[in-house]
Design a protein around this motif. Structure first.
Motif, PDB file in Angstrom:
ATOM      1  N   CYS A  39       0.825  -1.206   0.000  1.00  0.00           N
ATOM      2  CA  CYS A  39       0.000   0.000   0.000  1.00  0.00           C
ATOM      3  C   CYS A  39       0.864   1.263   0.000  1.00  0.00           C
ATOM      4  O   CYS A  39       1.763   1.390   0.817  1.00  0.00           O
ATOM      5  CB  CYS A  39      -0.907   0.000   1.226  1.00  0.00           C
ATOM      6  SG  CYS A  39      -1.941   1.457   1.330  1.00  0.00           S
ATOM      7  N   HIS A  42      -0.020   3.531   3.476  1.00  0.00           N
ATOM      8  CA  HIS A  42       0.395   3.246   4.854  1.00  0.00           C
ATOM      9  C   HIS A  42       1.583   2.289   4.802  1.00  0.00           C
ATOM     10  O   HIS A  42       1.885   1.716   3.765  1.00  0.00           O
ATOM     11  CB  HIS A  42      -0.772   2.708   5.700  1.00  0.00           C
ATOM     12  CG  HIS A  42      -0.974   1.222   5.637  1.00  0.00           C
ATOM     13  ND1 HIS A  42      -1.591   0.606   4.570  1.00  0.00           N
ATOM     14  CD2 HIS A  42      -0.620   0.245   6.494  1.00  0.00           C
ATOM     15  CE1 HIS A  42      -1.622  -0.707   4.795  1.00  0.00           C
ATOM     16  NE2 HIS A  42      -1.034  -0.943   5.949  1.00  0.00           N
ATOM     17  N   CYS A  60      -7.509  -1.070   0.245  1.00  0.00           N
ATOM     18  CA  CYS A  60      -6.454  -1.569   1.122  1.00  0.00           C
ATOM     19  C   CYS A  60      -7.079  -2.116   2.392  1.00  0.00           C
ATOM     20  O   CYS A  60      -7.753  -1.379   3.112  1.00  0.00           O
ATOM     21  CB  CYS A  60      -5.468  -0.458   1.462  1.00  0.00           C
ATOM     22  SG  CYS A  60      -4.284  -0.998   2.723  1.00  0.00           S
ATOM     23  N   CYS A  63      -5.434  -0.277   5.722  1.00  0.00           N
ATOM     24  CA  CYS A  63      -5.732   1.066   6.225  1.00  0.00           C
ATOM     25  C   CYS A  63      -7.085   1.585   5.762  1.00  0.00           C
ATOM     26  O   CYS A  63      -7.497   2.669   6.177  1.00  0.00           O
ATOM     27  CB  CYS A  63      -4.619   2.043   5.836  1.00  0.00           C
ATOM     28  SG  CYS A  63      -4.544   2.413   4.080  1.00  0.00           S
TER      29      CYS A  63
HETATM   30 ZN   LIG Z   1      -3.079   0.913   3.132  1.00  0.00          ZN
END
Ligand SMILES: [Zn+2]
Length: 591
Positions: A39, A42, A60, A63
């Protein structure tokens, strides 16, 4: 005014999601349909960022970030909705009909770029005026060649309080535009003055090579009055923590990684010496956003930091941020504590290139730094050090590296390698438990969590599951909108109600549900939440009408619970839910 829906959809479908995302995230096939990668929003080590080519969306699971190509470009390029659409239109060669949307922000940004460009030109020309000569002399004394000065667009801010204001006025710029670009300031008496005076000037450029701000160094010898460096404050087009000095040049030269140094002057002299992949943080400590910017271009960074205490702290911090993003780091200690700039002047660029080539990995560096905390002559301290070292090594993902360093420590400190490996494994076991707990915590309470977008998520999962199920089915089966008994009052949480109304509005116009069409009405986090609902695979279910009935019934039952229960008879969890309901209603009404 807004961009017509058919144009939005045209832009979106000419930009397949995997093509849009793959320049930023390394994607691998996952199953037969989807793709996965780390990702970009994050820090993670195992991919939970999933791309769904079929529905042109991404989500995702770590997050909660999610959306479509427009959302992705908005977030990764730091653009607003209209700019992101323009970006994608441009990418796919779609023409957006002019004057159909409000582009005042884009126009203002364009003006601020212009202000900065003209300011940079003005500073550059000052170098060749008698009053600016000291700056040119200063640059020459630092060993800069004329072509380097031109390449970086360096310049001089003169001593007067208003020479830049006058100049920009003569070019037709308004005071407000100069203020918003950060090149002038307003005094407490309400008068305006040039923000940079008597300084050597370093323009800061974004990746598209727009000048977006400046860093100004004071006259040599005047470091005490008003600071050695003055930098542009954050503006509409410039965020200090999101940019790196020199990145506009380095991004095309980083096949061998990026070299991170401390000062602008170091960057310039490294580039002049042929090390064109050098960048510096802009008067801030290294940030996660800057690391992400670098991660888009390379996965290897060489850190060249001062060897004073502040430099060591900064190095450790940067290693932490970078390794969390999966970027490999190496560390250069410049011999005899010199600046890279000084070192190059004494030894030349090739000697510096050697330093970079021979830089130790961050593990060597961390073990070396760790050893400095102990008096290794004393047995007890040596044991403490080896314990700490074992703990550190247990965090490495590479078993070959662990074996190598265990061997090295064993040779160096006269301890059995097998004993050390045993200790490392012990720590590894502990780490695993920690990681497991962390993973569970993340599922219950992800960072940009669903609970943040929908406060009910933690309070009453039953409500949210029912709501999300209804919305998911609605997004895929337009006919369900006419289901008897389903209206906005069925939904208890405010966000679900809003999503329902958005879907209803689309269907009333005979338009299929598409995130791109509601994108501008929601925050990025909310779009993530909506995408999370959308990509859920319950569209395979055959008996969705029954599911809807159950979900609607469940919600009606819950809402009775919430309203009619005698407050005196509530147990703690009911009371909490009831209070939360009131708070939510109030928050949503007020804000
Ligand atoms: Zn993420």
């Amino acid at each position: 005014m807004r961009i017509p829906e058919e144009v939005i959809l045209d832009i979106k479908y000419k930009n397949p999601i995997e093509d849009v995302i793959s320049p930023y995230v390394a994607l691998k096939r996952s199953g037969s349909k989807n793709l996965k990668g780390l990702c970009p929003f994050h820090s993670e080590r195992t991919p939970s960022f999933t791309v769904y080519p079929e529905s042109n969306s991404y989500y995702c699971f770590g997050c909660g970030a999610g959306g479509d190509a427009v959302t992705f470009i908005k977030n990764i390029e730091n653009l607003d909705y209209i700019e992101a659409l323009k970006f994608l239109a441009n990418r796919a060669g779609v023409t957006i009909p002019e004057n159909r949307y409000d582009d005042s922000i884009i126009k203002l940004k364009q003006r601020l770029y212009e202000v900065n460009k003209e300011t940079a030109k003005f500073y550059y020309e000052n170098l060749f005026k008698p009053s600016g000569k000291w700056v040119l002399d200063y640059f020459k004394s630092r060993g800069l060649k004329t072509e380097t000065i031109t390449h970086f667009g360096l310049g001089a801010a003169l001593g007067e309080w208003d020479s830049l204001i006058k100049h920009l006025k003569s070019l037709g710029f308004k005071i407000d535009e100069m203020l918003q670009a950060g090149v002038i300031a307003k005094s407490s008496k309400g008068t305006y003055y040039d923000r940079f005076r008597n300084r050597s000037m370093f323009p800061i450029m974004d990746l598209q090579k727009h000048v977006i701000g400046f860093s100004g160094r004071c006259k040599p010898g005047e470091e005490k009055n008003g600071g050695k460096y003055v930098n542009t404050n954050d503006t509409l087009i410039y965020k200090k923590s999101h940019n790196l000095f020199g990145m506009n040049f380095a991004k095309g030269n980083c096949k061998d990684g990026i070299v991170l140094v401390e000062g602008n002057m170091d960057v310039i002299s490294l580039h002049q010496a042929g090390i064109t992949n050098a960048v510096a943080a802009l008067g801030t400590s290294f940030t996660e956003e800057q690391a992400r910017l670098i991660a888009r271009y390379t996965d290897l960074i060489t850190l060249v930091m001062d060897s004073d205490e502040a430099g060591i702290k900064a190095t450790n911090r940067a290693i932490g941020i970078l390794s969390a993003l999966g970027i490999k780091t190496k560390v250069v200690n410049v011999p005899s504590g010199k600046d890279p700039d000084e070192f190059i002047k004494l030894n030349g660029g090739d000697a510096f290139k050697k330093l970079i080539e021979n830089a130790s990995g961050d593990t060597d560096y961390m073990l070396f730094k760790l050893s400095k905390d102990y008096n290794l002559e004393i047995a007890a301290e040596k044991i403490s050090f080896l314990n700490k070292a074992a703990e550190y090594l247990s965090g490495l993902n590479d078993s070959l590296a662990i074996d190598y360093y265990a061997g090295m420590l064993s040779d160096k400190y006269g301890i059995q390698k097998s004993t050390l490996l045993l200790k490392i494994n012990e720590y590894k076991g502990k780490n695993k438990n920690k990681a497991k707990k962390e993973a569970i915590r993340n599922i219950i309470n992800p960072k940009i969590n669903r609970a943040y977008v929908n406060p009910y998520k933690n309070r009453n999962n039953r409500i949210c599951n029912s709501e999300e199920l209804i919305l998911n089915i609605l997004m895929k089966h337009p006919e369900v909108i006419d289901y008897n008994g389903l209206d906005e009052n069925v939904f208890i949480s405010e966000i679900a109600k809003r999503i329902y109304l958005s879907i209803k509005k689309l269907y009333s116009k005979n338009t299929m549900f598409d995130i791109a069409l509601i994108e501008s009405e929601y925050t990025n986090e909310e779009i993530g939440y909506i995408t999370g609902i959308f990509v859920n695979n319950s569209n395979n279910v055959q008996n969705f009408k029954e599911l809807i009935k159950d979900a609607v019934d469940a919600l009606k039952e819950e809402s009775l619970n919430l309203n009619d229960k005698d407050i005196n008879n509530m147990d703690n969890s009911d009371w909490e839910r009831y209070m939360q309901n009131i708070i939510d209603k109030k928050v949503n009404k007020d804000g």
